[in-house]
Design an enzyme around this catalytic site. Structure first.
Site, PDB file in Angstrom:
ATOM      1  CG  ASP A   8      21.381 -40.735 -12.044  1.00 26.58           C
ATOM      2  OD1 ASP A   8      21.418 -41.657 -12.941  1.00 26.58           O
ATOM      3  OD2 ASP A   8      23.476 -40.517 -12.316  1.00 26.58           O
ATOM      4  CB  CYS A  66      23.256 -44.184 -11.963  1.00 25.00           C
ATOM      5  SG  CYS A  66      24.165 -45.482 -11.298  1.00 25.00           S
ATOM      6  CB  THR A  68      27.815 -47.157 -15.343  1.00 24.84           C
ATOM      7  OG1 THR A  68      27.803 -46.680 -13.740  1.00 24.84           O
ATOM      8  CG2 THR A  68      28.848 -46.299 -15.796  1.00 24.84           C
ATOM      9  CG  HIS A  99      23.605 -68.740  -6.030  1.00 25.91           C
ATOM     10  ND1 HIS A  99      24.763 -69.067  -6.453  1.00 25.91           N
ATOM     11  CD2 HIS A  99      22.342 -69.819  -5.951  1.00 25.91           C
ATOM     12  CE1 HIS A  99      24.259 -70.261  -7.053  1.00 25.91           C
ATOM     13  NE2 HIS A  99      23.030 -70.568  -6.709  1.00 25.91           N
ATOM     14  CG  HIS A 134      23.454 -69.943  -1.819  1.00 23.50           C
ATOM     15  ND1 HIS A 134      24.735 -69.777  -2.519  1.00 23.50           N
ATOM     16  CD2 HIS A 134      22.991 -71.046  -2.385  1.00 23.50           C
ATOM     17  CE1 HIS A 134      24.406 -70.414  -3.474  1.00 23.50           C
ATOM     18  NE2 HIS A 134      23.562 -71.942  -4.061  1.00 23.50           N
TER      19      HIS A 134
HETATM   20  C1  RB5 Z   1      25.745 -39.469 -14.383  1.00 21.53           C
HETATM   21  O1  RB5 Z   1      27.035 -38.812 -15.649  1.00 21.53           O
HETATM   22  C2  RB5 Z   1      26.498 -40.851 -14.143  1.00 21.53           C
HETATM   23  O2  RB5 Z   1      27.569 -40.247 -13.368  1.00 21.53           O
HETATM   24  C3  RB5 Z   1      26.547 -41.947 -12.995  1.00 21.53           C
HETATM   25  O3  RB5 Z   1      24.686 -42.365 -13.721  1.00 21.53           O
HETATM   26  C4  RB5 Z   1      26.308 -42.675 -12.681  1.00 21.53           C
HETATM   27  O4  RB5 Z   1      26.843 -43.960 -14.468  1.00 21.53           O
HETATM   28  C5  RB5 Z   1      27.819 -43.375 -11.631  1.00 21.53           C
HETATM   29  O5  RB5 Z   1      27.621 -44.414 -11.677  1.00 21.53           O
END
Ligand code: RB5
Length: 142
Positions: A8, A66, A68, A99, A134
């Site tokens: 994203d 994304c 995080t 693993h 595993h």
């Molecule tokens: C976008 O602002 C953010 O929420 C997305 O990139 C991601 O981190 C969601 O888990």
């Protein structure tokens, strides 16, 4: 090896860095399913698309990024046969293969720097699954 990339807006810069890195290698055929700008985008859409394609064996591996890595991994792991590993460092990237036989690497574009991320990508793509005990555990996931 056929690799599909998706991000994203929170992961697009790191995704572009991964693409440039992988396209420099003759070992990989890279498909990029976007996004292609920092305009706000919904991570579930791209995660569903990439996870479905890897689950159907249209690609050998996927890379999802994304902000995080959390949202992408939550979506991707809803698919049977998908083992999406949210990794933050070289150790977790390596262990996700050894693993867990992970087939999608997930990273946070706002969490780690590109230098470390590209090394993680290399480890993720080159490290074999250890099998043995595993294998049984991986089978128990589904
Ligand atoms: C976008 O602002 C953010 O929420 C997305 O990139 C991601 O981190 C969601 O888990």
């Amino acid at each position: 090896m056929d690799i599909v990339l998706g991000s994203d807006h929170g992961g697009v810069d790191l995704k572009e860095a991964c693409k440039a890195h992988l396209e420099g290698s003759p070992d990989y055929r890279v498909t990029d399913w976007g996004v292609f700008s920092v305009d706000s985008a919904d991570y579930p859409e791209i995660a569903h698309r990439v996870a479905q394609a890897v689950a159907k064996a249209e690609f050998d591996r996927g890379i999802l990024i994304c902000g995080t890595g959390l949202g992408m991994s939550m979506v991707a792991n809803r698919y049977k046969g998908i083992r999406a590993a949210l990794c933050h460092n070289l150790f977790t990237a390596r262990m996700s293969r050894l693993h867990n036989d992970a087939n999608i690497l997930v990273m946070g574009g706002r969490v780690i720097g590109a230098g470390q991320a590209l090394e993680m990508v290399d480890l993720f793509l080159k490290t074999p699954f250890e099998g043995g005990r595993h294998q049984r555990r991986v089978e128990q996931i589904d």
